[in-house]
Design an enzyme around this catalytic site. Sequence first.
Site, PDB file in Angstrom:
ATOM      1  N   GLU A 298    -124.620  21.386 110.840  1.00 41.06           N
ATOM      2  CA  GLU A 298    -123.751  22.426 111.407  1.00 41.06           C
ATOM      3  C   GLU A 298    -124.330  22.958 112.704  1.00 41.06           C
ATOM      4  O   GLU A 298    -125.475  22.663 113.049  1.00 41.06           O
ATOM      5  CB  GLU A 298    -123.554  23.578 110.412  1.00 41.06           C
ATOM      6  CG  GLU A 298    -124.822  24.322 110.035  1.00 41.06           C
ATOM      7  CD  GLU A 298    -124.634  25.204 108.790  1.00 41.06           C
ATOM      8  OE1 GLU A 298    -124.120  24.711 107.778  1.00 41.06           O
ATOM      9  OE2 GLU A 298    -125.036  26.376 108.857  1.00 41.06           O
TER      10      GLU A 298
ATOM     11  N   ARG B 191    -125.122  31.086 117.941  1.00 43.48           N
ATOM     12  CA  ARG B 191    -125.736  32.390 118.222  1.00 43.48           C
ATOM     13  C   ARG B 191    -127.209  32.159 118.588  1.00 43.48           C
ATOM     14  O   ARG B 191    -127.719  31.053 118.438  1.00 43.48           O
ATOM     15  CB  ARG B 191    -125.691  33.248 116.952  1.00 43.48           C
ATOM     16  CG  ARG B 191    -126.418  32.579 115.796  1.00 43.48           C
ATOM     17  CD  ARG B 191    -126.653  33.448 114.593  1.00 43.48           C
ATOM     18  NE  ARG B 191    -127.536  32.802 113.634  1.00 43.48           N
ATOM     19  CZ  ARG B 191    -127.165  31.926 112.705  1.00 43.48           C
ATOM     20  NH1 ARG B 191    -125.894  31.581 112.603  1.00 43.48           N
ATOM     21  NH2 ARG B 191    -128.041  31.371 111.904  1.00 43.48           N
TER      22      ARG B 191
ATOM     23  N   GLU C 263    -127.978  21.898 113.953  1.00 44.24           N
ATOM     24  CA  GLU C 263    -128.825  21.730 112.773  1.00 44.24           C
ATOM     25  C   GLU C 263    -128.651  20.326 112.200  1.00 44.24           C
ATOM     26  O   GLU C 263    -127.530  19.848 112.037  1.00 44.24           O
ATOM     27  CB  GLU C 263    -128.400  22.790 111.745  1.00 44.24           C
ATOM     28  CG  GLU C 263    -129.250  22.875 110.521  1.00 44.24           C
ATOM     29  CD  GLU C 263    -128.716  23.943 109.547  1.00 44.24           C
ATOM     30  OE1 GLU C 263    -128.311  25.031 109.996  1.00 44.24           O
ATOM     31  OE2 GLU C 263    -128.693  23.656 108.341  1.00 44.24           O
TER      32      GLU C 263
ATOM     33  N   LYS D 123    -122.654  12.863 100.629  1.00 40.94           N
ATOM     34  CA  LYS D 123    -123.732  12.326  99.799  1.00 40.94           C
ATOM     35  C   LYS D 123    -124.861  13.349  99.811  1.00 40.94           C
ATOM     36  O   LYS D 123    -125.173  13.928 100.837  1.00 40.94           O
ATOM     37  CB  LYS D 123    -124.203  10.986 100.373  1.00 40.94           C
ATOM     38  CG  LYS D 123    -125.440  10.424  99.718  1.00 40.94           C
ATOM     39  CD  LYS D 123    -125.158   9.075  99.076  1.00 40.94           C
ATOM     40  CE  LYS D 123    -126.331   8.624  98.226  1.00 40.94           C
ATOM     41  NZ  LYS D 123    -125.920   8.201  96.874  1.00 40.94           N
ATOM     42  N   PHE D 124    -125.449  13.586  98.654  1.00 41.21           N
ATOM     43  CA  PHE D 124    -126.569  14.543  98.570  1.00 41.21           C
ATOM     44  C   PHE D 124    -127.851  13.853  99.010  1.00 41.21           C
ATOM     45  O   PHE D 124    -128.264  12.859  98.413  1.00 41.21           O
ATOM     46  CB  PHE D 124    -126.693  15.075  97.138  1.00 41.21           C
ATOM     47  CG  PHE D 124    -127.839  16.040  96.944  1.00 41.21           C
ATOM     48  CD1 PHE D 124    -127.864  17.248  97.620  1.00 41.21           C
ATOM     49  CD2 PHE D 124    -128.883  15.740  96.077  1.00 41.21           C
ATOM     50  CE1 PHE D 124    -128.910  18.149  97.452  1.00 41.21           C
ATOM     51  CE2 PHE D 124    -129.941  16.638  95.900  1.00 41.21           C
ATOM     52  CZ  PHE D 124    -129.950  17.836  96.583  1.00 41.21           C
TER      53      PHE D 124
ATOM     54  N   GLY E 254    -126.062  27.176 103.534  1.00 39.23           N
ATOM     55  CA  GLY E 254    -126.304  26.942 102.109  1.00 39.23           C
ATOM     56  C   GLY E 254    -125.339  27.680 101.194  1.00 39.23           C
ATOM     57  O   GLY E 254    -125.364  27.475  99.983  1.00 39.23           O
TER      58      GLY E 254
ATOM     59  N   ASN F 220    -125.124  26.476 114.821  1.00 39.80           N
ATOM     60  CA  ASN F 220    -125.257  27.926 114.770  1.00 39.80           C
ATOM     61  C   ASN F 220    -124.949  28.460 116.161  1.00 39.80           C
ATOM     62  O   ASN F 220    -125.730  28.251 117.096  1.00 39.80           O
ATOM     63  CB  ASN F 220    -126.651  28.341 114.309  1.00 39.80           C
ATOM     64  CG  ASN F 220    -126.961  27.784 112.919  1.00 39.80           C
ATOM     65  OD1 ASN F 220    -127.977  27.138 112.717  1.00 39.80           O
ATOM     66  ND2 ASN F 220    -126.074  27.998 111.970  1.00 39.80           N
TER      67      ASN F 220
HETATM   68  C1  MV4 Z   1    -127.439  19.156 102.619  1.00 38.25           C
HETATM   69  C2  MV4 Z   1    -128.548  18.850 101.812  1.00 38.25           C
HETATM   70  C3  MV4 Z   1    -128.612  17.605 101.244  1.00 38.25           C
HETATM   71  N1  MV4 Z   1    -127.606  16.717 101.430  1.00 38.25           N
HETATM   72  N2  MV4 Z   1    -126.477  18.238 102.789  1.00 38.25           N
HETATM   73  C4  MV4 Z   1    -128.330  23.784 103.059  1.00 38.25           C
HETATM   74  C5  MV4 Z   1    -128.071  24.734 104.160  1.00 38.25           C
HETATM   75  C6  MV4 Z   1    -126.999  24.110 104.957  1.00 38.25           C
HETATM   76  N3  MV4 Z   1    -127.152  24.470 106.341  1.00 38.25           N
HETATM   77  C7  MV4 Z   1    -127.133  22.663 104.702  1.00 38.25           C
HETATM   78  N4  MV4 Z   1    -127.958  22.517 103.563  1.00 38.25           N
HETATM   79  C8  MV4 Z   1    -128.213  21.315 102.989  1.00 38.25           C
HETATM   80  N5  MV4 Z   1    -127.291  20.351 103.190  1.00 38.25           N
HETATM   81  C9  MV4 Z   1    -126.573  17.049 102.185  1.00 38.25           C
HETATM   82  N6  MV4 Z   1    -125.595  16.170 102.348  1.00 38.25           N
HETATM   83  C10 MV4 Z   1    -129.526  19.827 101.648  1.00 38.25           C
HETATM   84  C11 MV4 Z   1    -129.359  21.064 102.223  1.00 38.25           C
HETATM   85  C12 MV4 Z   1    -130.396  22.006 101.964  1.00 38.25           C
HETATM   86  C13 MV4 Z   1    -131.110  22.591 102.975  1.00 38.25           C
HETATM   87  C14 MV4 Z   1    -130.857  22.313 104.300  1.00 38.25           C
HETATM   88  C15 MV4 Z   1    -131.567  22.902 105.277  1.00 38.25           C
HETATM   89  C16 MV4 Z   1    -132.547  23.831 104.960  1.00 38.25           C
HETATM   90  C17 MV4 Z   1    -132.811  24.113 103.667  1.00 38.25           C
HETATM   91  C18 MV4 Z   1    -132.098  23.511 102.661  1.00 38.25           C
HETATM   92  C19 MV4 Z   1    -132.397  23.822 101.347  1.00 38.25           C
HETATM   93  C20 MV4 Z   1    -131.706  23.236 100.356  1.00 38.25           C
HETATM   94  C21 MV4 Z   1    -130.688  22.335 100.653  1.00 38.25           C
END
Ligand code: MV4
Length: 447
Positions: free
Chosen positions: A288, A292, A275, A201-202, A165, A290
């Site tokens: 991604e 570890r 993840e 893309k979100f 994040g 991790n």
């Molecule tokens: C995202 C997402 C929404 N859309 N990617 C945040 C941590 C990182 N490991 C990846 N994350 C996110 N990636 C896209 N394209 C939303 C998150 C995210 C999130 C992911 C996993 C656990 C908690 C989170 C909290 C907010 C946003």
Amino acid sequence: MYKRILVANRGEIALRVIRACREMGIETVAIFSEADRGSAYLDLADESYCVGSAKSSQSYLKIDRVISVAEVGNVEAIHPGYGFLAENVHFNEICRSCKIDFIGPTPDAMSLLGDKNQARKLARDAKVPVVPGSEGLVDTESQAVQVAEEIGYPVLIKATAGGGGKGMRVAANNLVLKSAFQAAKAEAEAAFGNAGVYLEKFIERPRHVEVQILADQHGNVVHLWERDCSTQRRHQKLIEESPAPNLPDHIRQDMCKAAVRLIKKANYSNAGTVEFILDQENRFYFIEVNARIQVEHPVSEMVTGIDLIKSQIAIASGEKLSVKQSQIQANGTAIECRINAENPDKNFQPNPGRIEQIISPGGFGVRLDTHVHAGYMVPPYYDSMIAKLIVHQPSRSEAIGTMLRALEELGIVGISTTASFHQKVLSHPDFVEGGVDTGFVERTWMS
Ligand code: MV4
């Protein structure tokens, strides 16, 4: 198998590794900072050495001192735990050049997976779904706008050296994207010394589901099913569970197989986590790796019966995996609550100090992983997690019942902890139903 290893960490994970070594007949050398001097778990190691003052930058992160202890302590391998030096490629390389086994992946595999853009490419090559986005790194503002218009807003700008994040920015239109793009690059350069960013893309209201992997040095890779870590606040996980509730079985199967394909492509060996985020239609996307052992590893241990720390050590020493995929069954449900020295009524403000008294819960299906005890001073210098409460039961509803009972029994006098907040979460109908998204905690309690 090793005779003697260095545990290059502190707190509950240092104790967790020392215990595993003891059971395996491996001697341990521990390290501590001035703030951790006298920590009771150090007595369970065969030897312990001070590596510096309280600040982690002056102790647990000091590569030269950690290596010196490894040399003086005459160890064959180093277990890095999580955090600190666990994903530091430079440290990993130095271990190698000093002929000390790093209990983790090779520097090459670690470096590859530490670069999120490269990891994304690897996922594509392994036919693992990634979030629609840029082909590779995005170098210019106009290129960013072009990609965003192709995939549609909102988009997320991610730092390739980021993760967890850190270094992410959402943009809902061209105007915002243009300014966010420059800011994200500057931030990434300042934070990671690497300005590389890419676009995705979100995905709105995702769940966070991750797959536990074990991979040996002989190309064997198995998964230990998944964990749901969606119950989080500001990227800090609060509760983790396995299996992910209300996840259709064909999706679980596909996701776990995808994780194994990716790990094979990366030439990875060690325990590791792949993840994913799940969108509201249960489509999964790789996020991604991790590289570890993770804080939440116990929930996978409880459902599979496999000791992940012992497995890491066996893998690093060159052993083949002792289990086949078909032998790895997930039994029942395990849930973990992170007990942090924080005040949930004061915006989770860290609350270090002296633990006057602690009453540990016990009984059927309860596990408490902690290094703290009555009289322990929680230092202000490190992560605020002081314990992990883990339960295991045949069904999820029984696991929730056991966790509520164990949280009630848990008595920590002297400092505030997150235990009371966990009781609220575990009693909330949305959590009980199962399948909350990563915004659940903030929507429900923080606004
Ligand atoms: C995202 C997402 C929404 N859309 N990617 C945040 C941590 C990182 N490991 C990846 N994350 C996110 N990636 C896209 N394209 C939303 C998150 C995210 C999130 C992911 C996993 C656990 C908690 C989170 C909290 C907010 C946003």
